[in-house]
Every structure is written in structure tokens, then in C-alpha cells.
Design a protein around this motif. Structure first.
Motif, PDB file in Angstrom:
ATOM      1  N   ILE A 150      47.548 112.327 -72.518  1.00 34.12           N
ATOM      2  CA  ILE A 150      46.547 112.084 -71.478  1.00 34.12           C
ATOM      3  C   ILE A 150      47.188 112.109 -70.092  1.00 34.12           C
ATOM      4  O   ILE A 150      46.669 112.724 -69.160  1.00 34.12           O
ATOM      5  N   LYS A 151      48.334 111.446 -69.955  1.00 38.27           N
ATOM      6  CA  LYS A 151      49.041 111.424 -68.672  1.00 38.27           C
ATOM      7  C   LYS A 151      49.371 112.843 -68.201  1.00 38.27           C
ATOM      8  O   LYS A 151      49.228 113.180 -67.016  1.00 38.27           O
ATOM      9  N   LYS A 152      49.808 113.658 -69.140  1.00 40.89           N
ATOM     10  CA  LYS A 152      50.150 115.047 -68.806  1.00 40.89           C
ATOM     11  C   LYS A 152      48.911 115.806 -68.329  1.00 40.89           C
ATOM     12  O   LYS A 152      48.961 116.546 -67.344  1.00 40.89           O
ATOM     13  N   LEU A 153      47.792 115.594 -69.009  1.00 38.01           N
ATOM     14  CA  LEU A 153      46.544 116.254 -68.615  1.00 38.01           C
ATOM     15  C   LEU A 153      46.070 115.779 -67.246  1.00 38.01           C
ATOM     16  O   LEU A 153      45.584 116.572 -66.440  1.00 38.01           O
ATOM     17  N   LEU A 154      46.209 114.482 -66.983  1.00 32.45           N
ATOM     18  CA  LEU A 154      45.812 113.939 -65.678  1.00 32.45           C
ATOM     19  C   LEU A 154      46.620 114.565 -64.548  1.00 32.45           C
ATOM     20  O   LEU A 154      46.084 114.935 -63.507  1.00 32.45           O
ATOM     21  N   GLU A 155      47.930 114.685 -64.787  1.00 32.07           N
ATOM     22  CA  GLU A 155      48.813 115.248 -63.772  1.00 32.07           C
ATOM     23  C   GLU A 155      48.523 116.723 -63.538  1.00 32.07           C
ATOM     24  O   GLU A 155      48.420 117.180 -62.396  1.00 32.07           O
ATOM     25  N   GLU A 156      48.372 117.478 -64.636  1.00 29.82           N
ATOM     26  CA  GLU A 156      48.146 118.923 -64.526  1.00 29.82           C
ATOM     27  C   GLU A 156      46.819 119.248 -63.843  1.00 29.82           C
ATOM     28  O   GLU A 156      46.700 120.255 -63.149  1.00 29.82           O
ATOM     29  N   ASN A 157      45.819 118.379 -64.058  1.00 34.71           N
ATOM     30  CA  ASN A 157      44.473 118.668 -63.563  1.00 34.71           C
ATOM     31  C   ASN A 157      44.035 117.778 -62.394  1.00 34.71           C
ATOM     32  O   ASN A 157      42.870 117.800 -62.009  1.00 34.71           O
ATOM     33  N   LEU A 159      43.516 114.529 -62.046  1.00 36.93           N
ATOM     34  CA  LEU A 159      42.419 113.601 -62.375  1.00 36.93           C
ATOM     35  C   LEU A 159      42.907 112.164 -62.206  1.00 36.93           C
ATOM     36  O   LEU A 159      42.786 111.335 -63.106  1.00 36.93           O
ATOM     37  N   GLU A 160      43.431 111.875 -61.016  1.00 41.75           N
ATOM     38  CA  GLU A 160      44.087 110.585 -60.785  1.00 41.75           C
ATOM     39  C   GLU A 160      43.140 109.392 -60.857  1.00 41.75           C
ATOM     40  O   GLU A 160      43.576 108.255 -61.017  1.00 41.75           O
ATOM     41  N   TYR A 161      41.820 109.633 -60.767  1.00 41.20           N
ATOM     42  CA  TYR A 161      40.872 108.513 -60.822  1.00 41.20           C
ATOM     43  C   TYR A 161      40.822 107.838 -62.194  1.00 41.20           C
ATOM     44  O   TYR A 161      40.194 106.798 -62.348  1.00 41.20           O
ATOM     45  N   PHE A 162      41.480 108.405 -63.192  1.00 44.76           N
ATOM     46  CA  PHE A 162      41.547 107.766 -64.510  1.00 44.76           C
ATOM     47  C   PHE A 162      42.810 106.916 -64.705  1.00 44.76           C
ATOM     48  O   PHE A 162      42.986 106.305 -65.753  1.00 44.76           O
ATOM     49  N   LEU A 263      36.107 111.914 -71.799  1.00 45.57           N
ATOM     50  CA  LEU A 263      35.849 112.163 -70.380  1.00 45.57           C
ATOM     51  C   LEU A 263      36.835 113.173 -69.797  1.00 45.57           C
ATOM     52  O   LEU A 263      36.448 114.082 -69.052  1.00 45.57           O
ATOM     53  N   ILE A 264      38.101 113.009 -70.158  1.00 43.14           N
ATOM     54  CA  ILE A 264      39.127 113.923 -69.640  1.00 43.14           C
ATOM     55  C   ILE A 264      38.885 115.345 -70.147  1.00 43.14           C
ATOM     56  O   ILE A 264      38.955 116.315 -69.379  1.00 43.14           O
ATOM     57  N   ASN A 265      38.576 115.483 -71.431  1.00 42.51           N
ATOM     58  CA  ASN A 265      38.285 116.813 -71.988  1.00 42.51           C
ATOM     59  C   ASN A 265      37.144 117.489 -71.229  1.00 42.51           C
ATOM     60  O   ASN A 265      37.210 118.670 -70.884  1.00 42.51           O
ATOM     61  N   VAL A 266      36.084 116.714 -70.977  1.00 44.16           N
ATOM     62  CA  VAL A 266      34.910 117.267 -70.306  1.00 44.16           C
ATOM     63  C   VAL A 266      35.217 117.607 -68.851  1.00 44.16           C
ATOM     64  O   VAL A 266      34.834 118.675 -68.357  1.00 44.16           O
ATOM     65  N   MET A 267      35.916 116.715 -68.160  1.00 39.82           N
ATOM     66  CA  MET A 267      36.220 116.956 -66.754  1.00 39.82           C
ATOM     67  C   MET A 267      37.120 118.181 -66.573  1.00 39.82           C
ATOM     68  O   MET A 267      36.973 118.936 -65.607  1.00 39.82           O
ATOM     69  N   ILE A 268      38.025 118.399 -67.521  1.00 36.96           N
ATOM     70  CA  ILE A 268      38.883 119.589 -67.453  1.00 36.96           C
ATOM     71  C   ILE A 268      38.047 120.853 -67.622  1.00 36.96           C
ATOM     72  O   ILE A 268      38.226 121.839 -66.906  1.00 36.96           O
ATOM     73  N   SER A 269      37.098 120.826 -68.559  1.00 41.44           N
ATOM     74  CA  SER A 269      36.210 121.977 -68.750  1.00 41.44           C
ATOM     75  C   SER A 269      35.422 122.271 -67.485  1.00 41.44           C
ATOM     76  O   SER A 269      35.260 123.421 -67.077  1.00 41.44           O
ATOM     77  N   LEU A 270      34.899 121.222 -66.842  1.00 39.23           N
ATOM     78  CA  LEU A 270      34.122 121.408 -65.615  1.00 39.23           C
ATOM     79  C   LEU A 270      35.001 121.870 -64.453  1.00 39.23           C
ATOM     80  O   LEU A 270      34.601 122.710 -63.650  1.00 39.23           O
ATOM     81  N   LYS A 271      36.197 121.309 -64.387  1.00 36.72           N
ATOM     82  CA  LYS A 271      37.108 121.597 -63.264  1.00 36.72           C
ATOM     83  C   LYS A 271      37.672 123.010 -63.337  1.00 36.72           C
ATOM     84  O   LYS A 271      37.739 123.726 -62.344  1.00 36.72           O
ATOM     85  N   THR A 272      38.087 123.416 -64.532  1.00 36.32           N
ATOM     86  CA  THR A 272      38.755 124.713 -64.679  1.00 36.32           C
ATOM     87  C   THR A 272      37.786 125.834 -65.019  1.00 36.32           C
ATOM     88  O   THR A 272      38.094 127.011 -64.815  1.00 36.32           O
ATOM     89  N   GLY A 273      36.623 125.466 -65.598  1.00 32.09           N
ATOM     90  CA  GLY A 273      35.687 126.491 -66.048  1.00 32.09           C
ATOM     91  C   GLY A 273      36.183 127.225 -67.269  1.00 32.09           C
ATOM     92  O   GLY A 273      35.630 128.258 -67.656  1.00 32.09           O
ATOM     93  N   GLU A 274      37.220 126.691 -67.922  1.00 34.49           N
ATOM     94  CA  GLU A 274      37.786 127.370 -69.087  1.00 34.49           C
ATOM     95  C   GLU A 274      36.738 127.463 -70.195  1.00 34.49           C
ATOM     96  O   GLU A 274      36.084 126.498 -70.540  1.00 34.49           O
ATOM     97  N   ASN A 275      36.591 128.649 -70.755  1.00 37.29           N
ATOM     98  CA  ASN A 275      35.607 128.954 -71.790  1.00 37.29           C
ATOM     99  C   ASN A 275      34.172 128.948 -71.282  1.00 37.29           C
ATOM    100  O   ASN A 275      33.229 129.015 -72.057  1.00 37.29           O
ATOM    101  N   LEU A 276      33.968 128.840 -69.953  1.00 39.33           N
ATOM    102  CA  LEU A 276      32.619 128.773 -69.413  1.00 39.33           C
ATOM    103  C   LEU A 276      32.407 129.896 -68.406  1.00 39.33           C
ATOM    104  O   LEU A 276      33.151 130.000 -67.440  1.00 39.33           O
TER     105      LEU A 276
END
Length: 309
Positions: A150-157, A159-162, A263-276
Motif C-alpha cells: 500500500i505504501k508503495k502504491l501511495l508513493e507511486e500515485n 495518494l498522500e491523503y491516505f 479505495l486505493i485500487n479505485v483511486m488509482i484506476s480513476l487517476k491513471t485511467g488504466e484499463n479505462l
């Protein structure tokens, strides 16, 4: 892809039907000439995680099928195709939630019992069939692994509010009672379970792994709850507890943990648009926005921490 399947199975395809075209890939039904058997192709979109995800699902499908757990029979896979795919038998039936909506009160009770029992039985499987070394792992090692991911995902994307929630999880983990680890589904819910024509249940869409069963149970509980079906969640939890025949400790902690991961999974999808694509991205955003707010409220209720996105 279709020609490859025909060549490897030695049959001719007579009918192709897209059953589901989602954000992560497609599910396609296949019928063959001179063959009554129906199969399903599952593809993953060409994202950085697509190949990894489909390989993981294929491994889990084979493991669970060979352990006589109710999943579709795996038929074949191709991971070097331009669009990686797996083929499995098609289970004729409906998803459990659609069935649940139309049956009588008595049948609802039976369906919920079956749904919970199949979930419980997954967690009772011997994890040594995956790797004998896994029995040495503990709840704390699972928590630490998840938190590091999770920490790695927060840093990469960004998402510091988590971050405050991570700090809370780190602080509270000293109070967690350790349990032996289980095979977990990681996305078990009534839309990922098929009721066949004989009223038997089959589990699909495996994002499986090894972890604490309470994380898996909390994921399912909170996913259904934030979708507006709190009574179903509560009754499922009650029946699971009866099957377990013991208290389920630290469940609030795992509700926070699993909700944060979602929440992190969803926010990454929205932020990056990956697969969308652009249309699906807006579609997905409209669908998921109220669920995000419900998830945030759930975390605040338990931790007292207000997240602002």
C-alpha cells in the motif's frame, strides 16, 4: 485468439458472444460445431498488470479445481498472445445476487447459507498445496506485506491523503490476535458467484492470494455494505461466525484495512485511467463516487480520521 483456440482444441467455433465487456477485460462465450460443450474466454486488457493478473487467476483456478473447490474447469491458456487469455468451462446459470432478488424469503435464507458456506470452505483449504513454506507465515507478516504494498502504491500515485490511515493500521496492529493464514479470494461477493441450473454454486473472478481470512471476510462485508445492502452483510457475517464457532476478533481493524485497499485500487484506476477509455472512465466515476464516500465514512466511523480527497 479464436483460431488458436480452434487449433488447440480441434474444434470449429460456431458462435461467439460477449457476455461482459468491463474495465479490466472481456468475458466471451464460445459454442462449437458438433460439440455441446460451451466454454468461456476471459481476457485482461493490456495494462502493466494485465498479464500478471491473468496468470494469477489461471494458477488459482487450477489449484482450486484440483482441490475439488467449486470453480469452473480450466481448459487452456495463452499468455503470449497479443491479448492474453484463459479458457474455462461455461457454468450455465445466473449470478447469485440476481437469483437472490427474485426468490422467496425461505430460499433467500438458503442461498445466503450456501454463499457463506462456500466462502468459509475456501478459508479452510490447506495452504500447503500452494507452497509448504507458507504455513510458517503469520497474520503479522501478512499485514506488513500488505502495508508495504500500500505504501508503495501511495508513493507511486501521490495518494498522500491516505497516510494517516496507514499510521493508524501500523499503530493498531500490536493488538491483532494472530491466526493461521488461508487461501483468500480477495474479491468475493454475490456478483462473483454463479448459481447453476442444479442450484450449485461456482466461484469466479479469482484475485486470490494467501492471507488472514478476516481481511477477506471484511472485504466482502464492507463491499456489500457500502453498496447499500447492509442486512445481507450482517446476515452473512452472522452465518460465517456460526460456521467458525468462535468469536471473530479484530474485525473492525480488518474492515478499515480492506476498505483502504479497495479505495486505493479505485483511486488509482480513476487517476491513471488504466484499463479505462474516456467513456468508461466517466461511467466508472459516476458509479463509484458514492461508494468512495461510503468507504470514507466507514473508515472515519472506526478510526475517527477524516479523509479529504
Amino acid at each position: 485468439m479464436y483460431k488458436d483456440i480452434e487449433n488447440r482444441l480441434g474444434v470449429k467455433i460456431k458462435n461467439v458472444k460477449v457476455l461482459k465487456s468491463g474495465w479490466a477485460g472481456e468475458i466471451i462465450s464460445l459454442e462449437f460445431k458438433d460439440n455441446a460443450q460451451k466454454y468461456v474466454i476471459k481476457t485482461y486488457n493490456s495494462s502493466k498488470n494485465g498479464l500478471e493478473n491473468i496468470k494469477l487467476e489461471w494458477t488459482g483456478l487450477n489449484l482450486l479445481y484440483n482441490a475439488n473447490y467449486p470453480v469452473p474447469k480450466p481448459i487452456m491458456s495463452n499468455f503470449i498472445n497479443e491479448k492474453p487469455y484463459i479458457v474455462m468451462e461455461k457454468i450455465e446459470g445466473e449470478n447469485l445476487w440476481d437469483c437472490y432478488q427474485i426468490v422467496s424469503k425461505e430460499d433467500k435464507e438458503q442461498l445466503l447459507e450456501k454463499f457463506t458456506k462456500v466462502f468459509f470452505e475456501l478459508h479452510q483449504l490447506d495452504i500447503s498445496m500452494v507452497d509448504k513454506e507458507l504455513i510458517k507465515n503469520s497474520t503479522i507478516s501478512f499485514i506488513e506485506k500488505e502495508i508495504n504494498e500500500i505504501k508503495k502504491l501511495l508513493e507511486e500515485n501521490k495518494l498522500e491523503y491516505f497516510t494517516q490511515i496507514i499510521d493508524w493500521l501500523q499503530k493498531e496492529k500490536v493488538n491483532i490476535i494472530s491466526k493461521k493464514l488461508s487461501i483468500i479470494h480477495r474479491d468475493y461477493h454475490p456478483w462473483n458467484v454463479i448459481v447453476d441450473n442444479n442450484e450449485e454454486l461456482y466461484v469466479i473472478d479469482l484475485l486470490w492470494g494467501i492471507g488472514d481470512y478476516r481481511f477477506d471476510l471484511a472485504w466482502t462485508y464492507t463491499l456489500i455494505e457500502r453498496s447499500g445492502f447492509e442486512n445481507f452483510s450482517k446476515n452473512m457475517f452472522k452465518k460465517y461466525k456460526e460456521l467458525k464457532n468462535e468469536n471473530i476478533n479484530n474485525f473492525e481493524y480488518f474492515k478499515v484495512f480492506s476498505t483502504l485497499r479497495w479505495l486505493i485500487n479505485v483511486m488509482i484506476s480513476l487517476k491513471t485511467g488504466e484499463n479505462l477509455n474516456e467513456t468508461r472512465n466517466k461511467e466508472f466515476e459516476n458509479f463509484v463516487s458514492p461508494l468512495i464516500q461510503n468507504g470514507i465514512k466507514s473508515i472515519q466511523k472506526i478510526t475517527g480520521i477524516q479523509i479529504t480527497i
